[in-house]
Write a protein that holds these residues in place. Sequence first.
Motif, mmCIF file in Angstrom:
data_model
loop_
_atom_site.group_PDB
_atom_site.id
_atom_site.type_symbol
_atom_site.label_atom_id
_atom_site.label_comp_id
_atom_site.label_asym_id
_atom_site.label_seq_id
_atom_site.Cartn_x
_atom_site.Cartn_y
_atom_site.Cartn_z
ATOM 1 N N ARG A 24 -15.490 24.746 -3.981
ATOM 2 C CA ARG A 24 -15.110 23.476 -4.616
ATOM 3 C C ARG A 24 -13.896 23.686 -5.518
ATOM 4 N N ASP A 25 -13.122 22.618 -5.679
ATOM 5 C CA ASP A 25 -12.041 22.634 -6.654
ATOM 6 C C ASP A 25 -12.657 22.338 -8.020
ATOM 7 N N GLU A 26 -12.724 23.348 -8.866
ATOM 8 C CA GLU A 26 -13.386 23.200 -10.155
ATOM 9 C C GLU A 26 -12.403 22.961 -11.293
ATOM 10 N N ALA A 27 -11.149 22.604 -10.983
ATOM 11 C CA ALA A 27 -10.173 22.308 -12.033
ATOM 12 C C ALA A 27 -10.658 21.125 -12.866
ATOM 13 N N ARG B 269 -20.714 14.465 -6.520
ATOM 14 C CA ARG B 269 -21.084 14.062 -7.867
ATOM 15 C C ARG B 269 -20.461 15.025 -8.854
ATOM 16 N N PRO B 270 -20.169 14.569 -10.074
ATOM 17 C CA PRO B 270 -19.445 15.432 -11.016
ATOM 18 C C PRO B 270 -20.336 16.489 -11.654
ATOM 19 N N SER B 271 -19.701 17.553 -12.084
ATOM 20 C CA SER B 271 -20.412 18.593 -12.819
ATOM 21 C C SER B 271 -20.449 18.235 -14.301
ATOM 22 N N LEU B 272 -21.294 18.933 -15.047
ATOM 23 C CA LEU B 272 -21.344 18.729 -16.490
ATOM 24 C C LEU B 272 -19.997 19.027 -17.138
ATOM 25 N N ALA C 147 -17.615 16.408 -19.238
ATOM 26 C CA ALA C 147 -17.321 16.739 -20.630
ATOM 27 C C ALA C 147 -15.813 16.689 -20.890
ATOM 28 N N ALA C 148 -15.030 17.221 -19.951
ATOM 29 C CA ALA C 148 -13.574 17.196 -20.107
ATOM 30 C C ALA C 148 -13.019 15.785 -19.920
ATOM 31 N N ASP C 149 -13.562 15.071 -18.964
ATOM 32 C CA ASP C 149 -13.075 13.735 -18.611
ATOM 33 C C ASP C 149 -13.298 12.732 -19.739
ATOM 34 N N LEU C 150 -14.486 12.789 -20.376
ATOM 35 C CA LEU C 150 -14.856 11.799 -21.380
ATOM 36 C C LEU C 150 -14.749 12.323 -22.808
ATOM 37 N N GLY C 151 -14.484 13.621 -22.961
ATOM 38 C CA GLY C 151 -14.346 14.181 -24.296
ATOM 39 C C GLY C 151 -15.636 14.135 -25.093
#
Length: 524
Positions: free
Chosen positions: A49-52, A160-163, A167-171
């Motif tokens: 997976r692309d985990e960036a 589905r998104p990872s934790l 966390a990075a997306d929504l701060g």
Amino acid sequence: MSETTDTSTAPAEPAAEATAEEGGRNANRSTTPTSDGFREYIGSGWAERDEALPAARESAAYAAERRSRLSAEFPGMRLIVPAGDLKQRANDTDYPFRAHSAFAYLTGWGSDSEPGAVLVLEPEGGEGHLATLYFRERAGRDTEEFYANPAIGEFWIGPRPSLAHVAADLGVGTRDLGEFDAIVERVDTATMVVREADAALTEKVDHARIRFAAERALSTNAQDAPFSLEVGTDHEPDADLARVLSEHRLVKDAYEIAELRAAIAATARGFGEVLRELPRITGEVRGERVIEGVFATRARLDGNDVGYGSIAAAGPHATILHWTRNDGPVAPGDLVLLDAGVEADSYYTADITRTFPVNGTYSDVQRLVYEAVREAADAAFAIVRPGTVFREVHAAAMAVIARKTAEWGFLPVSAEESLEPDKQYHRRYMVHGTSHHLGLDVHDCAQARRELYLDGVIEAGMVFTIEPGLYFQPDDLTVPAEFRGIGVRIEDDILVTADGAENLSAAIPRTADEVEAWVRGAGR
């Protein structure tokens, strides 16, 4: 392939045990493979997976500020704000998921939010809260969930998104939803929940509070616990949380206003596309359904969905305030009342109404009614500025409605007499209010106190509708025959500015002449 389709090419194996999310609704027809060989094979051979991690989205900083404001209102209190879960439509099919508006407001998570997620604001020491977002972490491809769970498995519903991603997306800090049980174990009398968001979760919180109160009563040998609650009641502290959240949303921030502008622009495109489809609309037996479908297509292209059930009311259906069956014909000579709004992916929605003549020309009576409604709308808009009391906007529109219906001879008294609180005869022809706040909900801020809503003072940054109308029912003998069956509403979305107001939807034609030209130009 829908999640209910039986894959006939799957190997014939014993039915897998139904998951809790499925509730056993499909266990008797499952053909999910269960052999060890299949499990090993389907769990291998996948690319990395692309985990960036993403940069924080634009809404994240605004959501953090909103959480900070809420935290200051409830020092020392644990605040639980659920997104809500999927709602059953029929058997093993669910309605499209939409997170609760309070959850979206405090997280910035909109159409891509995860069902079952919960935001918890945990008090930290003397002041402030630690925000944590709990949601169901994606399962690895070596798990049965990946391929065997049609409710949440990625093989069925997509990635589905990872934790870490969220966390990075929504701060905001994130934890797996399974850890939320530890929060429930700590629930006490200093815990509040947005009750309507998730009934099952609220019941858990209620039981936990009752258990805590009972244990405390026993430990202190008290005759009556200082806290009591019957499961399912509207507990007052929870009502306070809902009220404060509604009141905080009365004044929009810059992000919210930009999202509303985008939703309104998309709605304008949808209205124009409806007009361009008029030949097809008038050619169908249920032409109102074509109107609904054309607009819904634009809503899905430019946003998440429609913000509410569209009203596509032709002819006498336009006199029915919430006509959403939309199953009637659309004929030349009719007026069409189209009340619709695009909901952006952020969930902010437009709410706009235009009433147009199908053949491009209002009859004399239709034009008379239409321009009376526009005069009422313009009178209401003219008084909007900071310091005006919200209810005065309605009063300004009603003064025009009373005057017009009196001039036409429809009232048993003068306009001035009809406007008296114990008369209100003109309201027969417009029983609804003129304005409501607009935002994440089409009827936004509904749990705010009356003294801050209807009796509140308008402030810069508020967004609300102005939507007077006149509706003459087909069988209303108080009006001449030529008026019967005519319904007209004009609705615009209004932003209060520092020194007045801006009509955010003014680009959509409003006057009778403009609307006629708009229809004849096929919405361009």
